[in-house]
Write a protein that holds these residues in place. Structure first.
Motif, PDB file in Angstrom:
ATOM      1  N   GLN A   1       1.502   6.481  -6.989  1.00 32.05           N
ATOM      2  CA  GLN A   1       0.612   7.671  -6.660  1.00 32.05           C
ATOM      3  C   GLN A   1       1.149   9.205  -6.883  1.00 32.05           C
ATOM      4  OE1 GLN A   1      -3.046   6.338  -4.250  1.00 32.05           O
ATOM      5  NE2 GLN A   1      -3.382   4.328  -6.239  1.00 32.05           N
ATOM      6  N   GLN A   2       1.850   9.522  -5.738  1.00 28.05           N
ATOM      7  CA  GLN A   2       2.226  10.493  -5.838  1.00 28.05           C
ATOM      8  C   GLN A   2       3.355  11.218  -6.640  1.00 28.05           C
ATOM      9  OE1 GLN A   2       3.764  10.524  -1.244  1.00 28.05           O
ATOM     10  NE2 GLN A   2       1.535  11.080  -0.804  1.00 28.05           N
TER      11      GLN A   2
ATOM     12  N   GLN B   1       0.462  -1.070  -0.302  1.00 29.69           N
ATOM     13  CA  GLN B   1      -0.087  -0.047   0.046  1.00 29.69           C
ATOM     14  C   GLN B   1       0.656   0.962   0.209  1.00 29.69           C
ATOM     15  OE1 GLN B   1      -2.570  -0.235   3.791  1.00 29.69           O
ATOM     16  NE2 GLN B   1      -4.030  -1.610   2.324  1.00 29.69           N
ATOM     17  N   GLN B   2       2.043   1.246   0.147  1.00 29.49           N
ATOM     18  CA  GLN B   2       2.719   2.350   0.832  1.00 29.49           C
ATOM     19  C   GLN B   2       3.036   2.612  -0.506  1.00 29.49           C
ATOM     20  OE1 GLN B   2       5.119   1.167   4.232  1.00 29.49           O
ATOM     21  NE2 GLN B   2       3.658   2.399   5.971  1.00 29.49           N
ATOM     22  N   GLN B   3       3.999   1.996  -0.866  1.00 30.14           N
ATOM     23  CA  GLN B   3       4.690   1.788  -2.143  1.00 30.14           C
ATOM     24  C   GLN B   3       3.478   2.619  -3.222  1.00 30.14           C
ATOM     25  OE1 GLN B   3       5.811  -2.541  -3.496  1.00 30.14           O
ATOM     26  NE2 GLN B   3       7.739  -1.814  -2.064  1.00 30.14           N
ATOM     27  N   LEU B   4       2.465   1.951  -3.498  1.00 30.13           N
ATOM     28  CA  LEU B   4       1.344   2.236  -4.420  1.00 30.13           C
ATOM     29  C   LEU B   4       1.468   3.810  -4.181  1.00 30.13           C
ATOM     30  CD1 LEU B   4      -1.112   1.802  -6.476  1.00 30.13           C
ATOM     31  CD2 LEU B   4      -2.518   0.813  -4.711  1.00 30.13           C
ATOM     32  N   GLN B   5       0.822   4.270  -3.468  1.00 27.78           N
ATOM     33  CA  GLN B   5       0.600   5.721  -2.451  1.00 27.78           C
ATOM     34  C   GLN B   5       1.991   6.165  -2.493  1.00 27.78           C
ATOM     35  OE1 GLN B   5       0.097   5.385   1.736  1.00 27.78           O
ATOM     36  NE2 GLN B   5      -2.029   5.067   1.277  1.00 27.78           N
TER      37      GLN B   5
END
Length: 103
Positions: A98-99, A91-95
């Motif tokens: 996305q940023q 989830q952190q990698q995905l965020q």
């Protein structure tokens, strides 16, 4: 005009509710105890109770049963925690992705 005891505004609690956490933890321990006692009694205690106390064989069986049950619960907990940590990393990698693309 603000009040001496909080400025007239309701303050939001910080973090999880400790009473709810303690209640949930007690419910989990009670459930675990009930499962262990039910399964180990069914497995280890003689169907016909001839004596008021457990026999030596029943006590040894119960000790092994409880130890195995707790060990399996610990292993399952470790696997679930590892899976949760991996999911959090994803989830952190995905965020982060996305940023980067959102700029």
């Amino acid at each position: 005009m603000s009040s001496f005891f909080g400025g007239g505004q309701a303050q939001q609690p910080q973090g999880p509710d400790p009473v709810y956490a303690a209640k949930t933890e007690m419910e989990m321990y009670t459930d675990l105890f009930n499962k262990i006692s039910g399964q180990c009694f069914k497995k280890c205690a003689a169907v016909k109770h001839k004596e008021a106390d457990l026999t030596l064989g029943e006590m040894a069986c119960t000790d092994r049963c409880v130890a195995k049950y707790l060990e399996s619960q610990q292993r399952v907990g470790a696997v679930l925690q590892e899976a949760n940590e991996q999911q959090l990393q994803q989830q952190q990698q995905l965020q982060q992705q996305q940023q980067q693309f959102g700029r």
